[in-house]
Enzyme design. Structure first.
Site, PDB file in Angstrom:
ATOM      1  CG  ASP A 305      66.262  74.589  76.545  1.00  0.00           C
ATOM      2  OD1 ASP A 305      66.597  73.695  75.737  1.00  0.00           O
ATOM      3  OD2 ASP A 305      65.608  74.349  77.566  1.00  0.00           O
ATOM      4  CD  GLU A 512      61.431  69.845  76.646  1.00  0.00           C
ATOM      5  OE1 GLU A 512      61.185  71.057  76.523  1.00  0.00           O
ATOM      6  OE2 GLU A 512      62.300  69.258  75.982  1.00  0.00           O
TER       7      GLU A 512
END
Length: 624
Positions: A305, A512
């Site tokens: 990521d 997020e």
């Protein structure tokens, strides 16, 4: 037999020509060769510098044609909101991607780069793209075929901008709605998430073999299953947190969607920021190499990521070199840097020289990256053209998104008045209709995070679409008077003026960690609008949110309640169902709690006491 001089010379020339043409033949550039043959031929020709370059993915803001050529780089990405210029056209995107690709093709071996972008609910970064409902809404449709069609439409819109690779789908199993990414999850139920991996053949095309990456052609994109594994199960729903669960629990709840993704031939898998029982997933050799690559026989490439290597330590980036070694040895093949290129190149070359990363591990990583590139047809068609630019935001895709909105809406309450349910609403009324709330006329709020910008946006000017207010006005027609007040006060409303009210409230956009929430309440003025309007007249509340929110305190005042999730750009789909052109059919893809004190609470739990259970959803019939 004696040959004449002329014949002898001609034969020699012929032989020399054959030898020369034979020496010019490059096996890895021959599309008639088997992919694995091409991979091995190219890998054998590569230097260490070329190999580690293939393993790097940098952000477009630091990329250029000369940079691609100089550092022999294999990949570029757009972060959330990273675009060639504000309101860039498909042509602007194609031109930018091609400029970078031309730099990659000028390297000694001419290995094309792969450009990746988030497309978690349509081509979200791009101006005028079709934005589909987020996954939580798609889970409520219970319609894998619809999701597959959305994948195919998204692939066309992404390819319209010259991009061949998407960081989607998210196949997390969200077990706690406090998590700021819960809307990226199709469901709390692993079987439902498994079914929705049907989006992968939509994105990539059909024809895959188990474990083998597959992309059908220039109308499809390489997909990325994320975030491996357990990201939806962290303690308290904390983003990037720790998933505390037994191995059996992990394999039964969070792993099943990855079984399906691999069987569907997903090209890549992205590793989660989260930890499993205290071990960072970015360093988990057992789960990445032993389970994903060996047991599941996944043959595509594994990507980190964003700054995932850096985030293994606190503070972030401390001991980067050690973190890099740990991640690559764990089985990560491509490093999403996305900025620290010079440090990465220096450290990885040093680690190889010191034999802290064995060369066979580097070769395995590069082999997997090349395999995906060959499977995608990048070597034959490295440059994009403008032939698909008309696909971006096309009517057929907007119609598909509108259909998805209709099927995603979940009717939670529908009281009767005068012996008749409030919904569907009548289009023709004697009095006015009041439309109220912060989310009624706000396309950005409808779309949520990962839209135009990483954290989303507010308003109607950043991209094309139809707000719910606009959709209502279009549906009821010009002869019915609509009054819109974003935040009406109780004293300013005369209930005798209105036939009914439509209240549209919910969460602002987030992505997020910014979405992590301990209380899961509707932000003000949402509760005040509900009380003020529903205390004065018959009302339907349309809740725009990425997850269930605290709604029990207002239920007595609300006559009808609709969970609309994050429907995207096509607000007309909401009006289609409110006014009965289509019936309600959506079912909850996750449990709706009474109180946050109950969390985490999921279907099948011993003490299961929800406000609305998993799978709940009232239905209505079309009035057409």
């Amino acid at each position: 037999m004696v040959l004449g001089t002329r014949t002898f010379v001609l034969l020699c020339l012929c032989s020399w020509t054959c030898i020369v043409s034979g020496s010019d033949y490059i096996k890895y550039k021959d599309p008639s060769q088997h992919v694995e043959t091409r991979v091995e031929d190219l890998l054998a020709k590569m230097t260490v510098a070329e190999k580690v370059g293939q393993m790097a993915q940098i952000e477009r803001s630091i990329a250029s044609g000369p940079v691609m050529k100089k550092y022999l780089l294999g990949s570029v990405l757009s972060g959330g909101g990273s675009v060639p210029k504000p309101k860039a056209t498909p042509k602007d995107w194609v031109d930018m991607v091609n400029e970078l690709q031309k730099g990659a093709l000028k390297t000694r071996l001419g290995i094309p780069m792969i450009y990746g972008i988030d497309a978690v609910h349509g081509h979200g970064n791009v101006y005028k793209a079709t934005i589909f409902p987020h996954n939580i809404g798609l889970g409520a449709t219970r319609d894998p075929k619809l999701v597959e069609r959305i994948g195919a439409a998204t692939a066309l819109e992404v390819r319209a901008t010259g991009i061949p690779y998407v960081f989607a789908p998210t196949i997390a199993v969200c077990r706690n709605p406090r998590w700021g990414r819960c809307y990226e999850s199709y469901s709390e139920n692993p079987k439902l998430v498994q079914a929705m991996t049907a989006i992968i053949p939509g994105l990539q095309g059909k024809g895959s073999h188990k474990g083998v990456p597959y992309v059908a052609g220039k109308n499809n994109v390489a997909a990325c299953a994320k975030h491996y594994v357990g990201d939806g199960g962290t303690k308290n729903g904390t983003n990037e947190g720790n998933t505390i669960i037994s191995r059996k629990g992990l394999l039964n709840i969070h792993m099943p969607p990855y079984h399906n993704a691999v069987m569907e031939g997903v090209s890549t898998v992205m590793i989660s920021y989260s930890s499993w029982n205290g071990v960072k997933m970015h360093s988990n050799h057992n789960l990445i190499t032993n389970y994903l690559k060996k047991k599941l026989k996944f043959n595509g490439f594994v990507i980190s990521d964003w700054q995932g290597v850096d985030r293994q330590t606190t503070p972030q980036g401390v001991h980067y070199k050690t973190s890099l070694a740990t991640s690559i040895n764990a089985g990560i093949d491509m490093i999403m840097l996305p900025f620290n290129l010079s440090m990465y190149l220096k450290d990885i070359k040093s680690l190889i020289k010191e034999k802290r990363i064995p060369i066979w591990r580097i070769d395995d990583a590069v082999r997997r990256i090349l395999r995906v590139k060959f499977k995608m047809g990048l070597f034959e068609h490295p440059l994009a053209d403008y032939s698909l630019t008309h696909e971006l935001g096309s009517k057929k895709h907007r119609d598909l998104a509108r259909e998805a909105v209709r099927k995603s809406l979940v009717l939670l309450k529908n009281d009767k008045h005068d012996g008749k349910p409030l919904l569907p609403l009548p289009k023709k009324v004697n009095k006015k209709i009041l439309v109220a709330g912060t989310h009624a006329d706000n396309i950005g709020f409808q779309c949520g995070g990962w839209t135009i910008n990483w954290q989303g946006f507010s308003g109607n000017k950043e991209t094309s679409g139809t707000s719910i207010l606009k959709a209502i006005k279009k549906t009821v027609g010009s002869n019915t008077e609509i009054v819109y007040e974003e935040n009406p006060k109780s004293h300013s409303m005369n209930s005798n003026e209105y036939s009914y009210g439509i209240v549209v409230v919910g969460e602002p956009p987030y992505a997020e960690t910014f979405g992590d929430s301990a209380n899961l309440t509707i932000p003000e003025p949402g509760p005040s609008v509900i009380k003020n309007v529903c205390g004065k007249m018959k009302c339907v509340v349309v809740l725009i949110s990425g997850r269930p929110l605290v709604i029990k305190p207002y239920m007595k005042k609300i006559n009808a309640l609709v969970a609309a999730w994050l429907p995207g750009t096509e607000g007309q789909g909401v009006a289609d169902v409110l006014f009965g052109d289509y019936g309600f059919s959506g079912k909850l893809s996750r449990t709706w709690f009474k109180s946050v004190d109950q969390l985490p609470m999921n279907v099948g739990d011993k003490h299961y006491d929800p406000l609305f259970p998993f799978g709940f959803g009232l239905t209505t019939k079309s009035q057409m």
